[in-house]
Structure formats: C-alpha cells, structure tokens
Enzyme design. Structure first.
Site, PDB file in Angstrom:
ATOM      1  N   ARG A  79       3.593  -8.731  18.430  1.00 54.63           N
ATOM      2  CA  ARG A  79       2.940  -7.590  17.743  1.00 54.63           C
ATOM      3  C   ARG A  79       2.336  -6.625  18.760  1.00 54.63           C
ATOM      4  O   ARG A  79       2.338  -5.412  18.573  1.00 54.63           O
ATOM      5  CB  ARG A  79       1.893  -8.108  16.754  1.00 54.63           C
ATOM      6  CG  ARG A  79       2.521  -8.804  15.551  1.00 54.63           C
ATOM      7  CD  ARG A  79       1.486  -9.511  14.725  1.00 54.63           C
ATOM      8  NE  ARG A  79       0.594  -8.573  14.036  1.00 54.63           N
ATOM      9  CZ  ARG A  79      -0.540  -8.949  13.435  1.00 54.63           C
ATOM     10  NH1 ARG A  79      -0.921 -10.215  13.467  1.00 54.63           N
ATOM     11  NH2 ARG A  79      -1.306  -8.067  12.825  1.00 54.63           N
TER      12      ARG A  79
ATOM     13  N   ASP B 136      -4.458  -2.622  15.043  1.00 53.52           N
ATOM     14  CA  ASP B 136      -3.745  -1.648  15.888  1.00 53.52           C
ATOM     15  C   ASP B 136      -4.746  -0.612  16.397  1.00 53.52           C
ATOM     16  O   ASP B 136      -5.902  -0.590  15.967  1.00 53.52           O
ATOM     17  CB  ASP B 136      -2.590  -0.993  15.089  1.00 53.52           C
ATOM     18  CG  ASP B 136      -3.071  -0.165  13.900  1.00 53.52           C
ATOM     19  OD1 ASP B 136      -2.607  -0.397  12.767  1.00 53.52           O
ATOM     20  OD2 ASP B 136      -3.936   0.724  14.094  1.00 53.52           O
TER      21      ASP B 136
ATOM     22  N   HIS C 144     -11.793  -6.678  12.145  1.00 55.44           N
ATOM     23  CA  HIS C 144     -10.980  -7.868  12.379  1.00 55.44           C
ATOM     24  C   HIS C 144     -10.438  -7.927  13.798  1.00 55.44           C
ATOM     25  O   HIS C 144      -9.446  -8.611  14.064  1.00 55.44           O
ATOM     26  CB  HIS C 144      -9.839  -7.926  11.340  1.00 55.44           C
ATOM     27  CG  HIS C 144     -10.356  -8.247   9.977  1.00 55.44           C
ATOM     28  ND1 HIS C 144      -9.656  -7.983   8.826  1.00 55.44           N
ATOM     29  CD2 HIS C 144     -11.528  -8.791   9.573  1.00 55.44           C
ATOM     30  CE1 HIS C 144     -10.364  -8.364   7.777  1.00 55.44           C
ATOM     31  NE2 HIS C 144     -11.514  -8.848   8.200  1.00 55.44           N
TER      32      HIS C 144
ATOM     33  N   SER D  26      -4.961  -4.096   0.233  1.00 51.07           N
ATOM     34  CA  SER D  26      -4.642  -4.845  -0.996  1.00 51.07           C
ATOM     35  C   SER D  26      -5.886  -5.474  -1.601  1.00 51.07           C
ATOM     36  O   SER D  26      -5.839  -6.042  -2.682  1.00 51.07           O
ATOM     37  CB  SER D  26      -3.624  -5.948  -0.681  1.00 51.07           C
ATOM     38  OG  SER D  26      -4.176  -6.831   0.302  1.00 51.07           O
TER      39      SER D  26
ATOM     40  N   ALA E   5      -0.214   7.215   1.929  1.00 54.57           N
ATOM     41  CA  ALA E   5      -1.406   7.640   2.677  1.00 54.57           C
ATOM     42  C   ALA E   5      -1.150   8.927   3.456  1.00 54.57           C
ATOM     43  O   ALA E   5      -2.007   9.827   3.470  1.00 54.57           O
ATOM     44  CB  ALA E   5      -1.813   6.527   3.641  1.00 54.57           C
TER      45      ALA E   5
HETATM   46  C1  BV8 Z   1     -14.421 -15.443   6.574  1.00 56.94           C
HETATM   47  C2  BV8 Z   1      -6.648  -9.989  11.565  1.00 56.94           C
HETATM   48  C3  BV8 Z   1     -16.126 -17.015   6.680  1.00 56.94           C
HETATM   49  C4  BV8 Z   1      -5.596 -10.947  11.993  1.00 56.94           C
HETATM   50  C5  BV8 Z   1      -7.047 -10.586   9.269  1.00 56.94           C
HETATM   51  C6  BV8 Z   1      -9.412 -20.550   2.430  1.00 56.94           C
HETATM   52  C7  BV8 Z   1      -9.334 -20.871   3.775  1.00 56.94           C
HETATM   53  C8  BV8 Z   1      -9.883 -20.065   4.782  1.00 56.94           C
HETATM   54  C9  BV8 Z   1     -10.525 -18.885   4.416  1.00 56.94           C
HETATM   55  C10 BV8 Z   1     -10.594 -18.566   3.072  1.00 56.94           C
HETATM   56  C11 BV8 Z   1     -10.043 -19.373   2.087  1.00 56.94           C
HETATM   57  N1  BV8 Z   1     -10.255 -18.767   0.887  1.00 56.94           N
HETATM   58  C12 BV8 Z   1     -10.925 -17.596   1.071  1.00 56.94           C
HETATM   59  C13 BV8 Z   1     -11.152 -17.484   2.395  1.00 56.94           C
HETATM   60  C14 BV8 Z   1     -11.833 -16.350   3.055  1.00 56.94           C
HETATM   61  C15 BV8 Z   1     -10.752 -15.538   3.711  1.00 56.94           C
HETATM   62  C16 BV8 Z   1      -9.986 -14.802   2.632  1.00 56.94           C
HETATM   63  O1  BV8 Z   1     -10.493 -13.847   2.069  1.00 56.94           O
HETATM   64  N2  BV8 Z   1      -8.749 -15.271   2.370  1.00 56.94           N
HETATM   65  C17 BV8 Z   1      -7.913 -14.621   1.377  1.00 56.94           C
HETATM   66  C18 BV8 Z   1      -6.448 -14.777   1.767  1.00 56.94           C
HETATM   67  C19 BV8 Z   1      -8.201 -15.222   0.011  1.00 56.94           C
HETATM   68  N3  BV8 Z   1     -11.418 -14.608   4.613  1.00 56.94           N
HETATM   69  C20 BV8 Z   1     -11.663 -15.005   5.862  1.00 56.94           C
HETATM   70  O2  BV8 Z   1     -11.304 -16.063   6.338  1.00 56.94           O
HETATM   71  C21 BV8 Z   1     -12.499 -14.027   6.675  1.00 56.94           C
HETATM   72  N4  BV8 Z   1     -13.565 -14.745   7.293  1.00 56.94           N
HETATM   73  O3  BV8 Z   1     -14.409 -15.512   5.381  1.00 56.94           O
HETATM   74  O4  BV8 Z   1     -15.302 -16.101   7.365  1.00 56.94           O
HETATM   75  C22 BV8 Z   1     -17.265 -17.252   7.539  1.00 56.94           C
HETATM   76  C23 BV8 Z   1     -18.514 -17.026   7.015  1.00 56.94           C
HETATM   77  C24 BV8 Z   1     -19.594 -17.284   7.799  1.00 56.94           C
HETATM   78  C25 BV8 Z   1     -19.413 -17.745   9.094  1.00 56.94           C
HETATM   79  C26 BV8 Z   1     -18.144 -17.935   9.623  1.00 56.94           C
HETATM   80  C27 BV8 Z   1     -17.045 -17.687   8.847  1.00 56.94           C
HETATM   81  C28 BV8 Z   1     -11.720 -13.420   7.828  1.00 56.94           C
HETATM   82  C29 BV8 Z   1     -10.535 -12.666   7.306  1.00 56.94           C
HETATM   83  C30 BV8 Z   1      -9.902 -11.905   8.454  1.00 56.94           C
HETATM   84  C31 BV8 Z   1      -8.526 -12.462   8.750  1.00 56.94           C
HETATM   85  N5  BV8 Z   1      -7.841 -11.560   9.662  1.00 56.94           N
HETATM   86  N6  BV8 Z   1      -6.479  -9.750  10.137  1.00 56.94           N
HETATM   87  C32 BV8 Z   1      -4.309 -10.236  12.297  1.00 56.94           C
HETATM   88  O5  BV8 Z   1      -4.139  -9.056  11.936  1.00 56.94           O
HETATM   89  O6  BV8 Z   1      -3.466 -10.909  12.882  1.00 56.94           O
HETATM   90  S1  BV8 Z   1      -6.750 -10.366   7.625  1.00 56.94           S
HETATM   91  C33 BV8 Z   1      -5.561  -9.178   7.335  1.00 56.94           C
HETATM   92  O7  BV8 Z   1      -5.147  -9.274   5.976  1.00 56.94           O
HETATM   93  C34 BV8 Z   1      -6.065  -7.762   7.410  1.00 56.94           C
HETATM   94  O8  BV8 Z   1      -6.950  -7.579   8.472  1.00 56.94           O
HETATM   95  C35 BV8 Z   1      -6.698  -7.499   6.085  1.00 56.94           C
HETATM   96  O9  BV8 Z   1      -8.058  -7.842   6.082  1.00 56.94           O
HETATM   97  C36 BV8 Z   1      -6.018  -8.483   5.184  1.00 56.94           C
HETATM   98  C37 BV8 Z   1      -5.314  -7.802   4.046  1.00 56.94           C
HETATM   99  O10 BV8 Z   1      -4.408  -6.954   4.575  1.00 56.94           O
HETATM  100  P1  BV8 Z   1      -4.386  -5.394   4.166  1.00 56.94           P
HETATM  101  O11 BV8 Z   1      -4.897  -4.640   5.334  1.00 56.94           O
HETATM  102  O12 BV8 Z   1      -5.046  -5.141   2.855  1.00 56.94           O
HETATM  103  O13 BV8 Z   1      -2.850  -5.192   4.049  1.00 56.94           O
HETATM  104  P2  BV8 Z   1      -1.857  -5.793   2.951  1.00 56.94           P
HETATM  105  O14 BV8 Z   1      -0.508  -5.879   3.569  1.00 56.94           O
HETATM  106  O15 BV8 Z   1      -2.443  -6.992   2.283  1.00 56.94           O
HETATM  107  O16 BV8 Z   1      -1.842  -4.634   1.853  1.00 56.94           O
HETATM  108  C38 BV8 Z   1      -1.350  -3.363   2.212  1.00 56.94           C
HETATM  109  C39 BV8 Z   1      -1.791  -2.428   1.122  1.00 56.94           C
HETATM  110  O17 BV8 Z   1      -1.398  -1.115   1.461  1.00 56.94           O
HETATM  111  C40 BV8 Z   1      -1.137  -2.754  -0.210  1.00 56.94           C
HETATM  112  O18 BV8 Z   1      -2.105  -2.615  -1.236  1.00 56.94           O
HETATM  113  C41 BV8 Z   1      -0.048  -1.683  -0.352  1.00 56.94           C
HETATM  114  O19 BV8 Z   1       0.135  -1.288  -1.701  1.00 56.94           O
HETATM  115  C42 BV8 Z   1      -0.646  -0.534   0.417  1.00 56.94           C
HETATM  116  N7  BV8 Z   1       0.335   0.343   1.072  1.00 56.94           N
HETATM  117  C43 BV8 Z   1       1.492  -0.018   1.709  1.00 56.94           C
HETATM  118  N8  BV8 Z   1       2.078   1.090   2.223  1.00 56.94           N
HETATM  119  C44 BV8 Z   1       1.265   2.144   1.919  1.00 56.94           C
HETATM  120  C45 BV8 Z   1       0.158   1.673   1.184  1.00 56.94           C
HETATM  121  N9  BV8 Z   1      -0.811   2.487   0.720  1.00 56.94           N
HETATM  122  C46 BV8 Z   1      -0.685   3.805   0.991  1.00 56.94           C
HETATM  123  N10 BV8 Z   1       0.340   4.342   1.695  1.00 56.94           N
HETATM  124  C47 BV8 Z   1       1.328   3.545   2.169  1.00 56.94           C
HETATM  125  N11 BV8 Z   1       2.344   4.088   2.859  1.00 56.94           N
END
Ligand code: BV8
Length: 230
Positions: free
Chosen positions: A55, A92, A107, A177, A218
């Site tokens: 990446r 990025d 992140h 999302s 966007a």
């Molecule tokens: C935390 C960096 C606690 C990495 C990322 C079970 C196990 C472990 C954890 C959990 C669990 N259940 C819940 C959790 C919490 C977890 C979580 O929420 N999980 C989800 C899956 C349920 N969260 C965490 O673990 C976070 N930390 O909770 O810590 C804690 C508390 C106290 C003390 C210590 C710890 C940390 C989460 C961060 C993970 N890292 N990224 C890397 O990039 O390699 S997450 C990554 O996915 C992104 O950063 C972002 O946050 C996330 C979602 O991605 P999006 O950016 O929204 O993108 P996506 O593809 O999903 O969607 C794109 C959107 O754009 C769509 O809606 C689409 O329609 C739209 N789109 C597409 N094209 C266009 C467009 N819109 C407009 N124009 C276009 N052209």
C-alpha cells in the site's frame, strides 16, 4: 462558523486508492483480522509488513494524486475565517498533498514508521520488515512497525476531536461507511445545534443522523457543497 470535517476511504477512491469495503468485503484480498490487528502482526509480521509495504508503494505511484474533493477542502480551509479541523480515517497523505493544514489523521499515517521500543516516529517511504534496523539506534533491528492504528488499538487525537465536536457549527462527513468506531461515533458527539451533512455514494447506518445527505461522488459534490457555503 466552526467546521469539523471527517473523511473516509471514499474521498480517496477517485484518486485510485481502493476503499475497504468493496463488493467482496475483502480488503485487497485479506480479512482485516489477518492484516490489521496487533495479534495479526505478532502472529505473522512478514504478512502484515508485506500488506503495508504494497500500500505504501501504491500510494507513491505517479498516478495517485489528490482529487477535486481534497483540493476543495484545502481551498476552503485557506479562505475560512472560523475554526476548522479536518479529521481523516485515511492513512494516505492526499489531504496534506492537496494543501490541507489542520489535518488530524486519527488512524495514523502510511508514510510514517514507529519504533515499538522507543516510540520514535520516522517519515518512511520504503519497505519495512523484521530486518529493518532502527535509523538512529543501529543495535535495534526489527523494532519498526507501520504508524497505523489497527483494530483494537486506540485511535489518535480522540480528546481533541471530542472537544472540537462538542461546539462545532457544521459537521461534514465525506466518503465513510460509518461502521468503524469511535470514528463513526463522532456525529453523535457533535453540538446539538450543529448542522450535520453527509456526502456519500450510498446510504450509511448513520445517514438518519444527518440534516442533509448528498448522494454522489466526492470529487463533484464536495466542491459544490463548499461553494454553497461561500
Ligand atoms: C478501538 C487504519 C478500543 C488501518 C483502520 C471486535 C474486535 C476488535 C475491535 C472491535 C470489535 N468490535 C468492534 C470493535 C471496535 C472496532 C470497530 O469499530 N470494528 C468494526 C469493524 C465493527 N474499532 C477499533 O478497533 C478501533 N479501536 O476501538 O480501540 C480501545 C479503547 C480503549 C483503549 C484501547 C483500545 C480502531 C479502528 C481503526 C482501525 N484502523 N484504518 C489501515 O488503513 O490499514 S479502520 C479503516 O476502516 C478506516 O480507517 C476507517 O476507519 C474504517 C472504515 O473505512 P471507511 O474509511 O469508512 O471506508 P469504507 O471502504 O468502509 O467505506 C467507503 C465509503 O465511501 C462507503 O460508504 C462508500 O459508499 C463511499 N464512497 C466510495 N467511493 C466514493 C464514496 N463516497 C463518495 N465519493 C466516492 N467516489
């Protein structure tokens, strides 16, 4: 007017960076549990390093450039006379390259490496591996990891984000999302009088919390919306 912007992978999609949740739900062929958790890194550091090395290389490809949405946000920030904070979930550097200044990469950043022993941060454009020596402590080898927040790890700047959100006048969520927390929880933490606007191709689980949902790309809708504020 105090403005808080939150961006996700959707704002970088038109710059050629894949989003996380494509049709197959896989993330460049991997399940996130296998490549984006501390457990995955402990279990198979080579696989995780390879995933981020690929990446990091792709991000520096000539063809990957900030798009009109990144540029419009940077221009708006320059002209805006109120407080402005751009929180991004993306790792990025397209917002920074577009000229945005007040950017909070909650992140982490793909072009930075962090030493797991010393906490030192380094700009990093090459590959990382378990053989990579620490740039300033030669006897440390393999202690560097991507400066990226994995699942289960604490995102960066949460207090600063919460403090800004609680009295912002406009919250603009672009291309996310809204499924990953705590980022997806920011909209609920905004001032009750805050105007909430979502720009996304699709409906999201948070869409009902927004006063205005703009469906579209966007690169088209962000410049248009920001112009409407002038
Ligand atoms: C935390 C960096 C606690 C990495 C990322 C079970 C196990 C472990 C954890 C959990 C669990 N259940 C819940 C959790 C919490 C977890 C979580 O929420 N999980 C989800 C899956 C349920 N969260 C965490 O673990 C976070 N930390 O909770 O810590 C804690 C508390 C106290 C003390 C210590 C710890 C940390 C989460 C961060 C993970 N890292 N990224 C890397 O990039 O390699 S997450 C990554 O996915 C992104 O950063 C972002 O946050 C996330 C979602 O991605 P999006 O950016 O929204 O993108 P996506 O593809 O999903 O969607 C794109 C959107 O754009 C769509 O809606 C689409 O329609 C739209 N789109 C597409 N094209 C266009 C467009 N819109 C407009 N124009 C276009 N052209």
């Amino acid at each position: 007017m105090k403005v808080l912007v939150l961006t996700g992978a959707g704002i970088s999609a038109e710059s050629g960076i894949p989003t996380f949740r494509g049709e197959d739900g896989l993330w460049e062929g991997h399940r996130f549990e296998d490549v984006a958790t501390p457990q995955a890194f402990a279990r198979n550091p080579d696989l995780v390093h390879q995933f981020y090395n690929a990446r990091r290389k792709a991000l520096q490809n000539e063809s990957v450039q900030p798009n009109a949405a990144h540029v419009a946000l940077a221009e708006f920030e320059k002209r805006h006379d109120g407080e402005f904070l751009l929180v991004t979930q993306n790792i990025d550097d397209l917002h920074q390259r577009a000229g945005s200044r007040n950017v909070l990469p909650m992140h982490g950043e793909l072009l930075k490496a962090r030493c797991m022993l010393t906490g030192d941060l380094f700009d990093w454009r090459g590959d990382l591996s378990v053989q990579t020596p620490h740039p300033t402590e030669p006897d440390l080898v393999g202690t560097l990891r991507p400066h990226v927040v994995w699942f289960g790890e604490m995102p960066l700047g949460l207090e600063r984000i919460a403090a800004f959100a609680e009295d912002c006048d406009l919250f603009l969520a672009i291309g996310t999302s809204a499924v990953v927390y705590p980022a997806a929880g920011i909209v609920a933490a905004t001032d009750p009088h805050c105007r909430r606007v979502e720009i996304n191709l699709d409906h999201t689980p948070q869409s009902d919390r927004f006063d205005l949902t703009i469906r579209g790309k966007a690169s088209i809708e962000v410049p248009k919306f920001l112009e409407s504020l002038e």
